[in-house]
Design a protein around this motif. Structure first.
Motif: not given
Length: 376
Positions: A190, A197, A229-230, A232-233, A236-237
């Motif tokens: 991540y 990204d 959490r990572e 799910e983020r 979303e991105r």
């Protein structure tokens, strides 16, 4: 010292039965391919039944996460200092990070003349600036020519190049799936700069251009990261970027099947930050017959023209490379075959272990000669 079953201490910064990663994969491949040596290796307390190596001596480390945290590194270093004098060869397989220089100094002070011949396989260098003043363990093995040159420039006196190898029986060519949306995958961490990204942005651009696809993110957390959490983020991105069909997957029990299910693999990292110089996931995808798109970092030069290389951080170029592969069947076939040929020729586990076997014999020869002289 007898000529058979000589003792090798396999020094890693964490238990090799608890997580995936280049250091684990390299360690297991080397030890599995050299049955004429008896390896001592680090396993996880409570990890019995998941041994990656069928023989040798297993040293348990306390490791709740199985990842190379500070506690794991400290235990591994202490065991290495205790066990090295009872071994014939020390073989470290670990990235050069912040604590490496301290360990080499402590080893020299604590063991002195009890040190054994040492070999250090360097999957990666976290920060080249930290190499200044570092004392090597012994003979150093780099995975790529760029790291070989980096280590030589830093004053490491004996650096060899042995590219990583993968098991071509496990990672065999498989036909491209048909009859569904093309799947483009990213495999990595991540971390910013690791390529995730850029992959999200590029695949969002491809999807927004009207080219339907499914995005698969095969992710591994770093120590201390909250994996749920990572994940799910990241979902979303990806959705915000315009990717409607997205899967984020953590630890994968059957990676060969997962890789065989994709059409293209991406690793557009701006820096490798501790990942292997020649990332094993890239080689595994190529061995499976899947084209790969990577950034043009110096380490990736080892892949030559068998991979599509794009400027690091250039999202438009990355998106264009993906479209070229998805919309050009001839291009896809040519790159799939080129990658397959390269891995079979230069990155097989058999070829790698043969080179390590020769290096082991070279390093052990003076000790064997000394033992023979003493026996007379």
């Amino acid at each position: 010292m007898t000529a058979d079953r000589r003792r090798v201490l396999l020094f890693t910064s964490h238990p090799i039965d608890a997580r995936d990663g280049a250091d684990k994969e390299l360690s297991v491949a080397i030890a599995s391919g050299l049955p004429e040596f008896r390896f001592t290796w680090f396993g996880r307390v409570g990890g019995r039944g998941r041994e990656p190596l069928s023989g040798g001596r297993r040293i348990p480390l306390l490791s709740p996460s199985g990842m190379p945290g500070r506690a794991e590194r400290a235990q591994a270093a202490a065991w290495a200092l205790a066990l090295e004098p009872r071994s014939d060869l020390l073989h470290a397989v670990m990235t050069i990070g912040p604590a490496f220089g301290a360990f080499t100094r402590i080893r020299e002070r604590v063991l002195g003349g009890r040190r054994r011949p040492a070999l250090h396989t360097v999957p990666a260098v976290e920060d080249p600036a930290r190499l200044a003043g570092v004392t090597p363990l012994g003979t150093t093995v780099a995975l790529s020519r760029s790291t070989e040159q980096m280590l030589c420039d830093a004053g490491f006196p004996d650096v060899r190049l042995i590219p990583p190898g993968i098991d071509l029986d496990r990672w065999s060519a498989r036909p491209r799936p048909a009859g569904r949306l093309p799947v483009v995958a990213f495999a990595g961490h991540y971390d910013p700069g690791g390529g995730v990204d850029e992959s999200v942005a590029a695949l969002g651009s491809v999807a927004s251009s009207g080219r339907p696809l499914s995005a698969l993110f095969l992710m591994r957390p770093r120590p201390g990261q909250d994996e749920d959490r990572e994940a799910e983020r990241l979902r979303e991105r990806a959705r915000a970027a315009g990717i409607t069909d997205v899967v984020v997957q953590g630890r994968t029990p059957d990676m060969p099947a997962a890789v065989a299910g994709v059409d293209v693999l991406l690793l557009p990292a701006r820096h490798l930050h501790g990942k292997a110089d020649v990332p094993l996931t890239v080689l595994e995808a190529m061995a499976t017959g899947r084209p790969v798109v990577v950034s043009d970092l110096p380490q990736m030069a080892a892949l030559g023209s068998a991979a599509t290389r794009v400027p690091a951080g250039d999202v438009a170029a990355l998106a264009g490379a993906v479209l070229d592969l998805l919309d050009g069947p001839g291009r896809w076939d040519a790159m799939a075959q080129a990658g397959l040929d390269l891995v079979r020729r230069e990155f097989s586990a058999d070829g790698m272990t043969a080179r390590y076997a020769a290096l082991y014999e070279e390093l052990l020869a003076p000790r064997a000669a000394s033992g023979a002289t003493e026996a007379r």
